[in-house]
Design a protein around this motif. Sequence first.
Motif, mmCIF file in Angstrom:
data_model
loop_
_atom_site.group_PDB
_atom_site.id
_atom_site.type_symbol
_atom_site.label_atom_id
_atom_site.label_comp_id
_atom_site.label_asym_id
_atom_site.label_seq_id
_atom_site.Cartn_x
_atom_site.Cartn_y
_atom_site.Cartn_z
ATOM 1 N N GLN A 174 7.371 3.242 9.716
ATOM 2 C CA GLN A 174 8.084 4.000 10.752
ATOM 3 C C GLN A 174 7.478 3.744 12.133
ATOM 4 O O GLN A 174 8.195 3.580 13.117
ATOM 5 C CB GLN A 174 8.061 5.498 10.429
ATOM 6 C CG GLN A 174 8.857 5.895 9.215
ATOM 7 C CD GLN A 174 10.340 5.719 9.399
ATOM 8 O OE1 GLN A 174 10.864 5.697 10.506
ATOM 9 N NE2 GLN A 174 11.054 5.580 8.295
ATOM 10 N N CYS A 175 6.154 3.707 12.207
ATOM 11 C CA CYS A 175 5.492 3.433 13.492
ATOM 12 C C CYS A 175 5.799 2.018 13.961
ATOM 13 O O CYS A 175 6.052 1.795 15.152
ATOM 14 C CB CYS A 175 3.981 3.619 13.369
ATOM 15 S SG CYS A 175 3.478 5.347 13.275
ATOM 16 N N ALA A 176 5.782 1.059 13.041
ATOM 17 C CA ALA A 176 6.081 -0.326 13.399
ATOM 18 C C ALA A 176 7.502 -0.433 13.932
ATOM 19 O O ALA A 176 7.750 -1.124 14.927
ATOM 20 C CB ALA A 176 5.886 -1.241 12.198
ATOM 21 N N ASP A 177 8.437 0.265 13.278
ATOM 22 C CA ASP A 177 9.819 0.270 13.764
ATOM 23 C C ASP A 177 9.892 0.866 15.166
ATOM 24 O O ASP A 177 10.611 0.371 16.024
ATOM 25 C CB ASP A 177 10.728 1.059 12.816
ATOM 26 C CG ASP A 177 10.941 0.359 11.487
ATOM 27 O OD1 ASP A 177 10.587 -0.831 11.365
ATOM 28 O OD2 ASP A 177 11.449 1.013 10.548
ATOM 29 N N SER A 178 9.141 1.927 15.380
ATOM 30 C CA SER A 178 9.127 2.571 16.693
ATOM 31 C C SER A 178 8.568 1.623 17.755
ATOM 32 O O SER A 178 9.114 1.512 18.850
ATOM 33 C CB SER A 178 8.299 3.850 16.642
ATOM 34 O OG SER A 178 8.152 4.394 17.926
ATOM 35 N N GLN A 188 -4.323 -2.685 16.186
ATOM 36 C CA GLN A 188 -4.223 -1.256 16.498
ATOM 37 C C GLN A 188 -4.163 -0.437 15.202
ATOM 38 O O GLN A 188 -4.812 0.598 15.074
ATOM 39 C CB GLN A 188 -2.974 -1.002 17.353
ATOM 40 C CG GLN A 188 -2.814 0.410 17.817
ATOM 41 C CD GLN A 188 -3.820 0.801 18.898
ATOM 42 O OE1 GLN A 188 -4.454 -0.057 19.502
ATOM 43 N NE2 GLN A 188 -3.973 2.068 19.118
ATOM 44 N N LEU A 189 -3.407 -0.932 14.244
ATOM 45 C CA LEU A 189 -3.261 -0.255 12.961
ATOM 46 C C LEU A 189 -4.592 -0.182 12.223
ATOM 47 O O LEU A 189 -5.014 0.886 11.767
ATOM 48 C CB LEU A 189 -2.217 -0.996 12.115
ATOM 49 C CG LEU A 189 -1.997 -0.505 10.704
ATOM 50 C CD1 LEU A 189 -1.528 0.943 10.705
ATOM 51 C CD2 LEU A 189 -0.972 -1.392 10.018
ATOM 52 N N VAL A 190 -5.281 -1.304 12.119
ATOM 53 C CA VAL A 190 -6.573 -1.331 11.429
ATOM 54 C C VAL A 190 -7.571 -0.442 12.155
ATOM 55 O O VAL A 190 -8.342 0.292 11.532
ATOM 56 C CB VAL A 190 -7.095 -2.780 11.297
ATOM 57 C CG1 VAL A 190 -8.524 -2.806 10.795
ATOM 58 C CG2 VAL A 190 -6.193 -3.573 10.366
#
Length: 119
Positions: free
Chosen positions: A45-49, A66-68
Amino acid sequence: MLLEQSNEADKVTIRTFTELHKIYRQDNFDPQLFSIHAYRTCIRQCADSFARRSLLSAKGIPWEEQLVKVLWYGLKLPLSQISVILQKSVPALKAQLRAVREQMTAQADILTSANLSII
């Protein structure tokens, strides 16, 4: 944490919980796998955003780093758990974290030297 406090973060949270509720109500629901589903759903969902709103450019750190960074520094998950969630090897994650640390150090150095030149 990835989207900071914003309306978009609220929307992502709602979409994530809606999707997770569907998984929870399934007959083949597996509580052992639910936390992994939760992380992956939130990440998706965050990646889509990020993709929709081009927020990535404002962060200065590529999306995967950023995710890691958030999983390791923010949520303080062990690398073994991050490895399962992201389906990456631990050595690959270590290399990514090393790159993130180097970027963060470089950014801090730039800020420090900019502050010193102001004084």
